[in-house]
Write a protein that holds these residues in place. Structure first.
Motif, PDB file in Angstrom:
ATOM      1  N   LEU A 124      -5.275   0.306  -4.671  1.00 58.40           N
ATOM      2  CA  LEU A 124      -5.481  -1.498  -4.797  1.00 58.40           C
ATOM      3  C   LEU A 124      -3.816  -1.499  -5.379  1.00 58.40           C
ATOM      4  O   LEU A 124      -3.177  -2.797  -5.823  1.00 58.40           O
ATOM      5  CB  LEU A 124      -6.417  -2.323  -4.914  1.00 58.40           C
ATOM      6  CG  LEU A 124      -7.748  -2.261  -3.924  1.00 58.40           C
ATOM      7  CD1 LEU A 124      -9.399  -2.667  -5.079  1.00 58.40           C
ATOM      8  CD2 LEU A 124      -6.909  -2.871  -2.637  1.00 58.40           C
ATOM      9  N   SER A 125      -3.572  -1.375  -7.022  1.00 55.99           N
ATOM     10  CA  SER A 125      -3.126  -0.886  -7.148  1.00 55.99           C
ATOM     11  C   SER A 125      -1.427  -0.615  -6.700  1.00 55.99           C
ATOM     12  O   SER A 125      -0.234  -1.041  -7.195  1.00 55.99           O
ATOM     13  CB  SER A 125      -3.276  -0.309  -8.705  1.00 55.99           C
ATOM     14  OG  SER A 125      -3.098   0.720  -8.443  1.00 55.99           O
ATOM     15  N   GLY A 126      -1.786  -0.129  -5.408  1.00 58.64           N
ATOM     16  CA  GLY A 126       0.103   0.835  -4.998  1.00 58.64           C
ATOM     17  C   GLY A 126       0.614   1.638  -5.238  1.00 58.64           C
ATOM     18  O   GLY A 126       1.247   2.309  -4.808  1.00 58.64           O
ATOM     19  N   HIS A 127      -0.774   2.519  -6.372  1.00 58.21           N
ATOM     20  CA  HIS A 127      -0.646   3.761  -6.644  1.00 58.21           C
ATOM     21  C   HIS A 127      -0.314   5.049  -5.671  1.00 58.21           C
ATOM     22  O   HIS A 127      -0.216   6.204  -5.212  1.00 58.21           O
ATOM     23  CB  HIS A 127      -1.140   4.486  -7.968  1.00 58.21           C
ATOM     24  CG  HIS A 127      -0.152   3.409  -8.792  1.00 58.21           C
ATOM     25  ND1 HIS A 127      -0.732   2.196  -9.546  1.00 58.21           N
ATOM     26  CD2 HIS A 127       0.485   3.889  -9.665  1.00 58.21           C
ATOM     27  CE1 HIS A 127       0.089   1.766 -10.205  1.00 58.21           C
ATOM     28  NE2 HIS A 127       1.075   2.308 -10.400  1.00 58.21           N
ATOM     29  N   LEU A 128      -2.277   4.650  -4.723  1.00 58.99           N
ATOM     30  CA  LEU A 128      -2.073   5.437  -3.390  1.00 58.99           C
ATOM     31  C   LEU A 128      -2.354   4.809  -2.355  1.00 58.99           C
ATOM     32  O   LEU A 128      -2.351   3.514  -2.094  1.00 58.99           O
ATOM     33  CB  LEU A 128      -3.497   6.545  -3.413  1.00 58.99           C
ATOM     34  CG  LEU A 128      -3.873   6.813  -4.503  1.00 58.99           C
ATOM     35  CD1 LEU A 128      -5.584   7.494  -4.572  1.00 58.99           C
ATOM     36  CD2 LEU A 128      -3.342   8.114  -4.814  1.00 58.99           C
ATOM     37  N   ILE A 129      -1.961   5.655  -1.356  1.00 62.65           N
ATOM     38  CA  ILE A 129      -1.701   4.678   0.321  1.00 62.65           C
ATOM     39  C   ILE A 129      -3.044   6.119   1.574  1.00 62.65           C
ATOM     40  O   ILE A 129      -2.519   7.087   0.657  1.00 62.65           O
ATOM     41  CB  ILE A 129      -0.351   5.154   0.577  1.00 62.65           C
ATOM     42  CG1 ILE A 129       0.505   6.471   1.134  1.00 62.65           C
ATOM     43  CG2 ILE A 129       0.590   4.281  -0.644  1.00 62.65           C
ATOM     44  CD1 ILE A 129       2.095   6.555   1.490  1.00 62.65           C
ATOM     45  N   ILE A 130      -3.346   5.597   1.865  1.00 58.58           N
ATOM     46  CA  ILE A 130      -3.660   6.255   3.780  1.00 58.58           C
ATOM     47  C   ILE A 130      -2.602   6.192   4.494  1.00 58.58           C
ATOM     48  O   ILE A 130      -2.366   5.076   5.193  1.00 58.58           O
ATOM     49  CB  ILE A 130      -5.110   5.395   4.034  1.00 58.58           C
ATOM     50  CG1 ILE A 130      -5.295   5.928   2.218  1.00 58.58           C
ATOM     51  CG2 ILE A 130      -5.307   6.482   4.709  1.00 58.58           C
ATOM     52  CD1 ILE A 130      -7.721   5.209   2.331  1.00 58.58           C
ATOM     53  N   LEU A 171      -5.503   8.118   9.546  1.00 56.08           N
ATOM     54  CA  LEU A 171      -5.266   7.289   9.643  1.00 56.08           C
ATOM     55  C   LEU A 171      -6.596   7.198  10.589  1.00 56.08           C
ATOM     56  O   LEU A 171      -7.322   6.314  11.032  1.00 56.08           O
ATOM     57  CB  LEU A 171      -5.355   5.245   9.221  1.00 56.08           C
ATOM     58  CG  LEU A 171      -6.400   4.265   9.678  1.00 56.08           C
ATOM     59  CD1 LEU A 171      -7.620   4.479   8.548  1.00 56.08           C
ATOM     60  CD2 LEU A 171      -4.910   2.986   9.503  1.00 56.08           C
ATOM     61  N   LYS A 172      -5.136   7.420  11.862  1.00 57.02           N
ATOM     62  CA  LYS A 172      -5.892   7.048  13.573  1.00 57.02           C
ATOM     63  C   LYS A 172      -6.570   8.052  13.168  1.00 57.02           C
ATOM     64  O   LYS A 172      -7.426   7.999  14.500  1.00 57.02           O
ATOM     65  CB  LYS A 172      -4.291   7.419  14.075  1.00 57.02           C
ATOM     66  CG  LYS A 172      -4.049   9.263  14.228  1.00 57.02           C
ATOM     67  CD  LYS A 172      -2.845   9.690  14.444  1.00 57.02           C
ATOM     68  CE  LYS A 172      -2.378  10.989  14.529  1.00 57.02           C
ATOM     69  NZ  LYS A 172      -1.455  11.392  15.512  1.00 57.02           N
TER      70      LYS A 172
END
Length: 230
Positions: A103-109, A114-115
């Protein structure tokens, strides 16, 4: 024998099923290193994860400790640090901070990961986790649900507009806010002429009431549009 764990009446036994799934994915990661192309290796790993966790959903798991563990396993494998190469995010991330980092932008998926995961898994976790004890997790899940729902078929599979409209009354204002943003995006994409008509009404109302927030806040916009439409 392994498959029967997921339908056990004991929550601790079902927890073992998720734990074994976690270890199987780790094992596959090590076995496939250097053996296949990156995309093929990812597909093998995440299809295994998706298949096993889908069985948890099909077994109607409701135990919150098991669901939270399932989310942690899934999120840790799927997440990578923002702005860095995905070295081995599973070994680096702390389960209890994954949502906060996301939520703080330090991790992404990434979308290419995701697919591989069924929308039904995210949806099941979202509707069965308590807002009181898993607030950040629910917001994270909503982001993933929204991304998957850009596919119209998947959007319809969880109730479409009805599902997101119900979220406008959620106790967590973040849930209501992001649900309203997505509803506005859907309206703009699917019915642009109708949206322009609603927008004209909103501009007039904002001028009459001297309320600029009506044009800035998607939650207030979608609520006002619903009033106009009714």
């Amino acid at each position: 024998l392994f498959g029967s764990l997921v339908t056990s009446p004991r929550a601790t036994t079902r927890w073992c099923y998720i734990s074994v799934t976690e270890r199987l994915v780790i094992l596959h990661k090590f076995q496939l290193q250097g053996g296949q192309g990156d995309e093929s290796r990812l597909a093998t790993i995440f299809r295994l994860l998706n298949r096993n966790l889908s069985k948890v959903v099909m077994a109607h798991e409701k135990n919150e400790a098991n669901l939270a563990y399932m989310f942690d396993v899934m999120a840790n494998f799927m997440s990578i640090r923002a702005g860095t190469l995905p070295e081995d995010p599973y070994s680096e991330q702390l389960a209890d901070s994954t949502c906060g980092l996301f939520l703080s932008g330090h991790l992404i998926i990434p979308l290419y990961i995701l697919k591989y995961i069924n929308l039904s898994i995210f949806y099941h976790l979202f509707i069965n986790m308590s807002p009181r004890t898993a607030a950040d997790m629910r917001v994270t899940l909503l982001f993933l649900i929204i991304e998957k729902c850009r596919n119209k078929t998947l959007f319809d599979s969880i109730g479409g507009i009805k599902f997101f409209r119900e979220l406008l009354g959620d106790r967590d204002p973040r849930i209501a806010y992001h649900a309203s943003r997505f509803l506005l995006e859907q309206l703009m994409a699917e019915k642009p002429d109708q949206y322009r008509s609603f927008l004209h009404h909103l501009i007039c109302k904002a001028q009459q009431t001297n309320d600029e927030k009506l044009l800035e806040n998607p939650y207030l916009q979608i609520k006002a549009i619903m009033e106009i439409a009714s």
